[in-house]
Scaffold this active site. Structure first.
Site, PDB file in Angstrom:
ATOM      1  N   HIS A 167       0.786  -1.233   0.000  1.00  0.00           N
ATOM      2  CA  HIS A 167       0.000   0.000   0.000  1.00  0.00           C
ATOM      3  C   HIS A 167       0.827   1.297   0.000  1.00  0.00           C
ATOM      4  O   HIS A 167       0.467   2.244  -0.683  1.00  0.00           O
ATOM      5  CB  HIS A 167      -0.956   0.021   1.199  1.00  0.00           C
ATOM      6  CG  HIS A 167      -2.124  -0.907   1.049  1.00  0.00           C
ATOM      7  ND1 HIS A 167      -3.146  -0.690   0.137  1.00  0.00           N
ATOM      8  CD2 HIS A 167      -2.445  -2.069   1.683  1.00  0.00           C
ATOM      9  CE1 HIS A 167      -4.048  -1.659   0.226  1.00  0.00           C
ATOM     10  NE2 HIS A 167      -3.641  -2.521   1.153  1.00  0.00           N
ATOM     11  N   SER A 227       2.111  -7.444  -3.083  1.00  0.00           N
ATOM     12  CA  SER A 227       2.800  -7.845  -1.851  1.00  0.00           C
ATOM     13  C   SER A 227       2.849  -9.360  -1.702  1.00  0.00           C
ATOM     14  O   SER A 227       3.339  -9.871  -0.710  1.00  0.00           O
ATOM     15  CB  SER A 227       2.095  -7.237  -0.628  1.00  0.00           C
ATOM     16  OG  SER A 227       0.754  -7.695  -0.546  1.00  0.00           O
TER      17      SER A 227
HETATM   18 FE   FE2 Z   1      -4.720  -4.256   1.946  1.00  0.00          FE
END
Ligand code: FE2
Length: 297
Positions: A167, A227
């Site tokens: 993020h 991620s």
């Molecule tokens: Fe998230």
């Protein structure tokens, strides 16, 4: 984060002021008492944090810093191949450390001069309306723990690798930061739980798991893909659909598996025109109309 929140380990504050994180028996750290004590201590930092105060530093072991270093090195290689230009630009601007886990306070201080976003510590699940609502003010709720060292490329929960590598690199880009703020404003504007769920599903299929056409190939911008060491290699083979608000709002997903239905924006501008414009103006009525198929984009 909406249904993503289902796989946050429950956190409970005890009468004596301590905090306990209840890991499932299937969690890789379940039998590791030292890890569990650290998880409890890190959760207590968030439970006791007051907005406006600096985020307290979490204690990580050398082994955990090495896990960050390993993942961040491996993901950076994959990002050059699979991440969109705006995400890569954000990562370059942000300049996260690669040799150790950054503290959330440090992430906040790197991010704020770029796009105004700051991090807030979260022990686990944050209620949907709070999680999204504060995005409008430029705050991002983030877990602070890292995955168990026995499985460096797997986590059943969103950990600091997801929250920061996934993020923060996007939040360091002006155009993505603007989209996060619009999602927050939409979450504040809608009144019914159903409309809020619709807003959060659109978030899930875009800022968490969105993919985009870029220079003739498919690239990812969603934090969940970027991620995940495994998922990033798989997304091009998934069921890729056109960016359609009504369909996104009606699509179910299973958080325990790789996301197999993905929605493709044709460009950053296309994402802003469809999803940004939706979040900017949506309300309970317009969402109900979308769901009824009266208006389709
Ligand atoms: Fe998230």
């Amino acid at each position: 984060m909406f249904e993503e929140a289902q796989y946050f380990a429950p956190v409970s504050a005890q009468d004596d002021g301590s905090v306990v994180v209840e890991l499932a028996t299937s969690h890789p750290g379940f039998a590791d008492q030292v890890y569990r004590a650290r998880r409890n201590a890190i959760a207590a930092l968030a439970v006791n944090h007051r907005p406006g105060e600096p985020i307290p530093a979490a204690e990580y072991t050398e082994q955990e810093h090495r896990i960050w270093s390993l993942i961040s090195h491996e993901l950076a290689i994959k990002h050059r191949k699979y991440a969109t230009a705006e995400y890569l630009e954000g990562a370059l601007r942000l300049g996260l450390p690669t040799d150790r886990i950054p503290q959330l306070q440090e992430v906040s201080e790197l991010l704020e001069p770029l796009t105004g976003f700051r991090y807030l510590p979260a022990a686990g699940l944050v209620p949907l309306r709070d999680f999204y609502g504060v995005l409008a003010d430029g705050y991002f709720h983030s877990t602070q723990y890292i995955r168990h060292h026995s499985v460096p490329f797997y986590t059943p929960e969103p950990d600091v690798v997801h929250e920061v590598i996934g993020h923060a690199n996007a939040l360091a880009n002006d155009r993505f930061a603007a989209l996060y703020r619009l999602a927050g404003a939409a979450a504040r504007r809608v009144e019914s739980e159903e409309a809020l769920e619709f807003v959060s599903k659109v978030f899930w299929f875009t800022l968490e798991f969105g993919v985009m056409a870029e220079s003739g190939e498919l690239r990812a911008y969603g934090a969940g893909i970027l991620s995940s060491y495994g998922e990033i290699e798989e997304f091009r083979g998934m069921d890729i659909r056109p960016l359609d608000l009504r369909v996104m709002g009606a699509t179910q997903y299973d958080i325990t598996k790789y996301q197999d239905v993905l929605f493709r924006a044709e460009s950053m501008r296309h994402l802003e025109d469809v999803v940004g414009a939706f979040w900017e103006t949506c309300d309970d009525d317009s969402i109900a109309e979308l769901q009824a198929g009266v208006i389709s984009r």
